[in-house]
Scaffold this active site. Structure first.
Site, PDB file in Angstrom:
ATOM      1  N   LEU A 196     -38.494  21.680  38.086  1.00 49.49           N
ATOM      2  CA  LEU A 196     -39.370  21.842  39.257  1.00 49.49           C
ATOM      3  C   LEU A 196     -39.534  20.512  39.974  1.00 49.49           C
ATOM      4  CD1 LEU A 196     -42.189  24.066  37.786  1.00 49.49           C
ATOM      5  CD2 LEU A 196     -40.602  24.690  39.596  1.00 49.49           C
ATOM      6  N   GLY A 197     -39.376  19.451  39.224  1.00 49.59           N
ATOM      7  CA  GLY A 197     -39.531  18.129  39.820  1.00 49.59           C
ATOM      8  C   GLY A 197     -39.582  17.075  38.749  1.00 49.59           C
TER       9      GLY A 197
ATOM     10  N   GLY B 285     -41.396  13.296  37.681  1.00 43.76           N
ATOM     11  CA  GLY B 285     -42.439  12.325  37.981  1.00 43.76           C
ATOM     12  C   GLY B 285     -42.226  11.082  37.151  1.00 43.76           C
ATOM     13  N   ALA B 286     -43.237  10.226  37.191  1.00 43.80           N
ATOM     14  CA  ALA B 286     -43.118   8.946  36.513  1.00 43.80           C
ATOM     15  C   ALA B 286     -43.076   9.110  34.992  1.00 43.80           C
ATOM     16  CB  ALA B 286     -44.291   8.070  36.905  1.00 43.80           C
TER      17      ALA B 286
ATOM     18  N   GLY C  97     -41.903  11.954  33.260  1.00 42.65           N
ATOM     19  CA  GLY C  97     -40.994  12.949  32.716  1.00 42.65           C
ATOM     20  C   GLY C  97     -40.678  14.022  33.722  1.00 42.65           C
TER      21      GLY C  97
ATOM     22  N   VAL D 112     -40.610  18.110  34.990  1.00 41.72           N
ATOM     23  CA  VAL D 112     -41.379  19.355  34.900  1.00 41.72           C
ATOM     24  C   VAL D 112     -40.404  20.534  35.055  1.00 41.72           C
ATOM     25  CG1 VAL D 112     -43.268  20.681  35.896  1.00 41.72           C
ATOM     26  CG2 VAL D 112     -43.366  18.193  35.924  1.00 41.72           C
TER      27      VAL D 112
ATOM     28  N   LYS E 169     -44.351  20.366  31.325  1.00 44.12           N
ATOM     29  CA  LYS E 169     -44.156  18.944  31.613  1.00 44.12           C
ATOM     30  C   LYS E 169     -43.807  18.215  30.325  1.00 44.12           C
ATOM     31  CE  LYS E 169     -46.336  15.412  34.308  1.00 44.12           C
ATOM     32  NZ  LYS E 169     -47.167  15.350  35.460  1.00 44.12           N
TER      33      LYS E 169
ATOM     34  N   ASP F  43     -54.694   9.084  40.025  1.00 46.36           N
ATOM     35  CA  ASP F  43     -53.419   9.257  40.730  1.00 46.36           C
ATOM     36  C   ASP F  43     -53.521  10.404  41.740  1.00 46.36           C
ATOM     37  OD1 ASP F  43     -50.852   8.695  41.445  1.00 46.36           O
ATOM     38  OD2 ASP F  43     -49.902   9.586  39.682  1.00 46.36           O
TER      39      ASP F  43
END
Ligand code: ATP
Ligand code: MG
Length: 784
Positions: A518-519, A521-522, A524, A526, A542, A636
C-alpha cells in the site's frame, strides 16, 4: 516574522479594555455598550467584572466573569445566554433595574423581581451583582438567578435550579439541570427538549427523608471558606465537598454544572502566572456514565452511542464500530448505522455471515430496549444468535444471560466495573449498493417468491410449527458455526486489551505472502491484507523493520496503549505480531487513501469537505492530547498520516508510534521524529517535546488543507511561494488571503471561515510554543 507574530498575538490577547470605578458602586443612569472598547463594572478588588463579554463569533454576552485570570471564566449570564450584536447597550434604571437594548432600540431583557426603586448597583467581590434600594437592601441580585455556576457565599434554596449551557461556547439552556427539589433532595437530571420533561435523576443526594422531614435538605450552602454542604432542616450538615479545600484567600472557587452534565467544584490560584487553569476538587456524580438510567431518553449521550468517563470525570460519547455520528459537531448526537440494518431483502448475498459480522465491546452495556431474554445461554450462543437474527442489531451478555436489543439503543456505557459485554452487528460492506442507500426493490425471482410464500405460511401457522422452524434454523446455524475453521484464535493470545495477537504465518497468509504494497514509510512497508476478524475484511499490515530489537515488554505495553485508544477520527489498531524479530501492526484498512493524495491529486476537493476534514483531525488530536487515558503526542502529523475512511472522515494514523519507535531511548531530547516541513522548532533546540509539537504540525497541515498545496514546493511555484507558512503569513499580513485560495470560489465565498482558519493556522505555527493554542480550549473553539 517571529517578532511580528508575537506582537500580533499580544494584540489578540489584549482583552477589551476595562475602564471603570473601583469601589463597586454603579449609579442609576450608568450604561455599558457592546463594542470592542466596551467598559465593564468592576468589583472593588477587581476580581469580578459585569459587562459585555466578547465571544469568538463577534457577538457579546451580558455577563459576569473572573476578570483577573487569563481565560476570564464566565460565572453568570443574562438574556438566557443569548449573545447580542455589537452596539447593544445595558442601562441601569431606577424603575426597571438593568435593561438590555439592541442597536435598534428594542428591549431584549430586563432584570426581574424589582421590589422597589433602585438607588444604585453594586458589583460585589463575591461575584454577586446586586441592585440596592435607598436602604442598601437588595431588590435584585445575580446570585438569586444563578445560571450554571455558583460561587462561595451563595446559598441555594429549595426549588432553585442551575441549567447547563448547550456547549462550552453556546450559553443557551442545555439539557442538564441541577436542583434542590422541594422535598429537600439535591438532584441532577436530563430534560427532554424542547419540553421540560425531567428524566430520572442521574445524581441524587438522598436528603429527602419522608419519614423524618427534619432530616431533609433545606439549603445548599457554598460557604465563604469554599466548602459545600446541604443544610438539613434540623441544622445538620450533609457534606458535598470532598477533599481538602484550598484557602479562598489565595484561590478562586466556583462550582459549575458543566455542559456535559457533571456538577464540579473547581479552584484556581488568584495570582495566576498565565499557565494555570481550573482544577477540579470534586464532582457529582462520580461516574455520570454508569449512574444514568433513563427509560424515556437516550441517556447522557445520544441514541446508539456509548458513554465513557474521561480522566477528568467528564463523559465522552462515542459511536460503536459500524456507526457514525448524525452530527459530528454535537457531542451528544445520536449514532446511525453505516450499513443497511434489519432484514435485508436486496440483491446479492443474503447469508448473515456474508453481510454482517459481530464486534465485541468489552465492559459495555445498553441496559434497556430488550426484546428477548435468553437464559441460560453461553457467550458464543448469544453472539451467534444475534448474528443470525435479522431483527437483532446488538446483544448484551452477562452471567450466562443474553439480552437481545432493539434500536435505538439507549443509556450506553462502558466502564472497567461494568460486567456486561456487548455484541454489536456491523455490516461487512458486502451490500451490492452503497450501504448508505436503501436498496430499491428489484423484481423478485420466482423461487424467491416461493420461499417467501412458504415462510409466510409457516409464520402464519401454529406456535408448534413456528417452534420447529426456529429450532431447525438454530440447528442449521449451529452446524455452520462449528464447521467454520478459518477463525483466528482469540482468548489466549490477547494482551489485556481485545487486540488480536497474530502469528507471523497468519499475517503472511492474510497478505498473500506480503504481495500488495500500500505504501512505504520511514519504518517499513505497509501491505494490504484480508482476514476474518469480525470487523470487516481488509486490513493494512505494517511491517516495522527499524524497531529496536530489545524491549519486548515495552513493545507490548505501548501496543496496548495504542489498542486502548479508540476515537472516530483515529485509525483503529486491530492487532499485532511480535514473533522473534518480526514486529507487525495490523490496522483497519482505509479505502480512500491518504489526505496527501486527496489534497494534492488532480482535482481539488471541495472546501466544505476540506473544512470537515480539518475539524476531524482537530478532534482526533484533542482526543490524543487531552481525552484518552494515556496522553499521546503524535510527533508526525502530516497529510500522509491522515487517512480517509469510506465516508471521507479524517482518521489519524500512526499515533503512539513515536514512543514505540523510541523504546530504549530517553523520552525527551531525543533524535528528531517527524517529517521535514512539519516539525516544530523546539525539536532543534534541545527543548522538551510537548503536545505543542503536534499543534505546530497541525498548523502547517491546516494551511495545506486551505490551499491544497504542499508545505514545501520548490518546483511549481516561485521562490517567494515555496515555503507555504511564510507565504501564508505574508498574505495574511498584507490582507491578500484570496491569493491562497485562488480560483476556489467556494472558499472565497466563505471568507469569515477562511480568515478564521488562516488565523488559527498562524497561531499554531508560532516559534514560541507557549504562544501556540492547546487543542481543546482555544483551537477547536476558534475553528468552529
Ligand atoms: P511515516 O513512516 O513517516 O509515517 P508514511 O505515513 O508515508 O510515513 P507509512 O505510515 O508506513 O508511511 O504508510 C505508508 C503508506 O501506506 C501510506 O502513505 C498509505 O498510503 C498506506 N497506508 C498506511 N496505513 C494504511 C491504512 N490503514 N489503510 C490504507 N492505507 C494505508
Ligand atoms: Mg504513516
Amino acid at each position: 516574522m517571529a517578532y511580528a507574530l508575537y506582537l500580533l498575538f499580544l494584540l489578540l490577547l489584549i482583552p477589551f479594555s476595562v475602564v471603570a470605578q473601583t469601589n463597586g458602586n454603579i449609579t442609576v443612569g450608568a450604561s455599558l455598550s457592546a463594542t470592542d472598547e466596551a467598559s465593564s463594572w468592576l468589583s472593588p478588588s477587581a476580581d469580578f467584572a459585569f459587562g459585555f463579554h466578547k465571544l469568538d463569533n463577534n457577538l457579546f454576552l451580558l455577563s459576569i466573569w473572573f476578570d483577573k485570570i487569563p481565560d476570564k471564566t464566565i460565572v453568570w449570564y443574562a438574556n438566557e445566554g443569548q449573545p447580542v450584536p455589537r452596539g447593544s447597550r445595558v442601562d441601569l434604571t431606577a424603575d426597571r433595574g438593568l435593561v438590555l437594548i439592541n442597536p435598534q432600540g428594542e428591549e431584549l431583557w430586563k432584570s426581574l423581581s424589582i421590589t422597589g426603586a433602585v438607588a444604585y448597583g453594586y458589583m460585589n467581590d463575591t461575584g454577586n451583582f446586586a441592585l440596592k434600594d435607598g436602604n442598601s437592601q437588595d431588590v435584585w441580585a445575580s446570585f438569586r438567578f444563578s445560571t450554571d455556576t455558583i460561587l462561595p457565599t451563595k446559598i441555594m434554596e429549595r426549588g432553585e435550579v442551575l441549567t447547563a449551557r448547550q456547549t462550552e461556547t453556546n450559553f443557551s439552556p442545555g439539557r442538564f439541570q441541577f436542583s434542590l427539589l422541594d422535598n429537600g433532595n439535591l438532584v441532577s437530571y436530563v430534560l427532554n427538549l424542547p419540553t421540560n420533561y425531567a428524566n430520572e435523576p442521574y445524581y441524587h443526594s438522598d436528603t429527602n427523608d419522608d419519614a423524618n422531614s427534619l432530616n431533609s435538605g433545606s439549603q445548599v450552602v457554598f460557604n465563604g471558606s469554599g466548602y459545600m454542604y446541604i443544610l438539613r432542616v434540623n441544622g445538620q450538615r450533609f457534606m458535598l465537598t470532598q477533599g481538602d479545600v484550598v484557602s479562598t484567600t489565595y484561590f478562586y472557587h466556583r462550582a459549575t454544572l458543566t455542559y456535559d452534565g457533571v456538577f464540579t467544584q473547581y479552584y484556581q490560584p488568584k495570582n495566576s502566572t498565565g499557565n494555570e487553569s481550573w482544577s477540579a476538587l470534586w464532582s457529582a456524580p462520580d461516574n455520570i456514565c454508569t449512574r444514568s438510567h433513563m427509560t424515556q431518553a437516550s441517556g447522557i449521550c445520544g441514541y446508539n452511542s456509548v458513554c465513557r468517563l474521561s480522566a477528568d470525570q467528564r463523559p465522552i460519547c462515542e459511536c460503536p464500530p459500524g456507526y457514525s455520528s448524525l452530527d459530528p459537531n454535537d457531542q451528544f448526537s445520536s449514532c446511525r448505522p453505516n450499513f443497511i440494518q434489519g432484514c435485508y431483502d436486496g440483491p446479492g448475498p443474503h447469508s448473515s455471515e456474508d453481510l454482517y459480522s459481530i464486534e465485541e465491546l468489552p465492559n459495555t452495556d445498553w441496559p434497556f430496549s430488550d426484546y428477548m431474554h435468553l437464559q441460560p445461554f453461553s457467550e458464543g450462543e448469544c453472539r451467534n444468535s444475534c448474528l443470525q437474527d435479522c431483527m437483532c442489531p446488538a446483544a448484551i451478555f452477562r452471567d450466562q444471560t443474553c439480552w437481545k436489543k432493539k434500536l435505538p439503543l439507549s443509556n450506553g456505557r462502558t466502564d472497567r466495573t461494568e460486567r456486561s459485554k456487548a455484541f454489536i452487528k456491523v455490516g461487512k460492506g458486502n451490500f451490492p449498493q452503497s450501504p448508505r442507500l436503501i436498496p430499491t426493490p428489484k423484481p423478485r425471482k420466482k423461487n424467491q417468491d416461493t420461499l417467501i410464500l412458504v415462510g409466510s405460511v409457516f409464520l402464519g401457522s401454529s406456535v408448534f410449527l413456528n417452534f420447529i422452524l426456529i429450532a431447525a434454523i438454530f440447528l442449521g446455524f449451529f452446524f455452520i458455526y462449528k464447521k467454520k475453521v478459518r477463525r483466528i484464535h482469540r482468548g489466549e493470545s490477547i494482551v489485556e486489551t481485545n487486540l488480536h495477537c497474530f502469528t507471523y504465518k497468519e499475517l503472511a497468509e492474510a497478505t498473500n505472502g506480503f504481495k500488495e504494497e500500500l505504501g512505504k514509510g520511514a519504518f517499513g512497508i505497509v501491505y494490504k491484507g484480508e482476514i476474518d476478524t469480525g470487523s470487516g475484511n481488509f486490513v493494512a499490515v505494517k511491517k516495522l523493520d527499524r524497531m529496536v530489537q530489545e524491549g519486548e515488554r515495552e513493545f507490548k505495553a505501548e501496543v496496548n496503549v495504542i489498542g486502548q485508544t479508540h476515537h472516530k477520527n483515529l485509525v483503529r489498531l486491530i492487532g499485532f505480531c511480535n514473533e522473534g524479530s518480526q514486529r507487525l501492526l495490523v490496522y483497519e484498512y482505509m479505502r480512500n487513501g491518504t489526505l496527501a493524495s486527496f489534497l494534492f491529486g488532480d482535482s481539488k476537493p471541495s472546501w466544505n469537505m476540506r473544512t470537515q476534514i480539518a475539524f476531524g483531525i482537530a478532534r482526533g488530536l484533542l482526543y490524543l492530547h487531552e481525552e484518552c487515558s494515556t496522553q499521546i503526542i503524535h510527533c508526525d502529523i502530516k497529510p500522509q498520516n491522515i487517512l480517509l475512511d469510506d465516508y471521507y472522515n479524517a482518521r489519524i494514523s500512526d499515533f503512539g508510534l513515536a514512543k514505540l519507535l523510541m523504546i530504549g531511548q530517553s523520552q525527551t531530547h531525543t533524535a528528531i521524529r517527524g517529517t521535514k516541513g512539519y516539525v516544530a522548532p523546539e525539536w532543534f533546540r534541545n527543548m522538551p517535546v510537548t503536545v505543542k509539537v503536534d499543534v505546530y504540525s497541525f498548523g502547517v497541515l491546516l494551511l495545506e488543507i486551505i490551499c491544497c498545496r504542499r508545505s514545501v514546493d520548490m518546483e511549481t511555484s516561485g521562490v517567494e511561494y515555496a515555503i507555504l507558512t511564510d507565504w501564508a503569513y505574508d498574505c495574511y499580513r498584507e490582507g491578500t488571503i484570496e491569493a491562497l485560495v485562488e480560483g476556489d470560489m467556494e472558499a472565497m465565498n466563505d471568507r469569515t471561515k477562511l480568515e478564521r482558519f488562516i488565523m488559527v493556522a498562524i497561531w499554531c505555527i508560532q516559534e514560541d510554543m507557549s504562544l501556540r493554542p492547546t487543542m481543546k480550549k482555544d483551537l477547536l473553539h476558534s475553528l468552529v
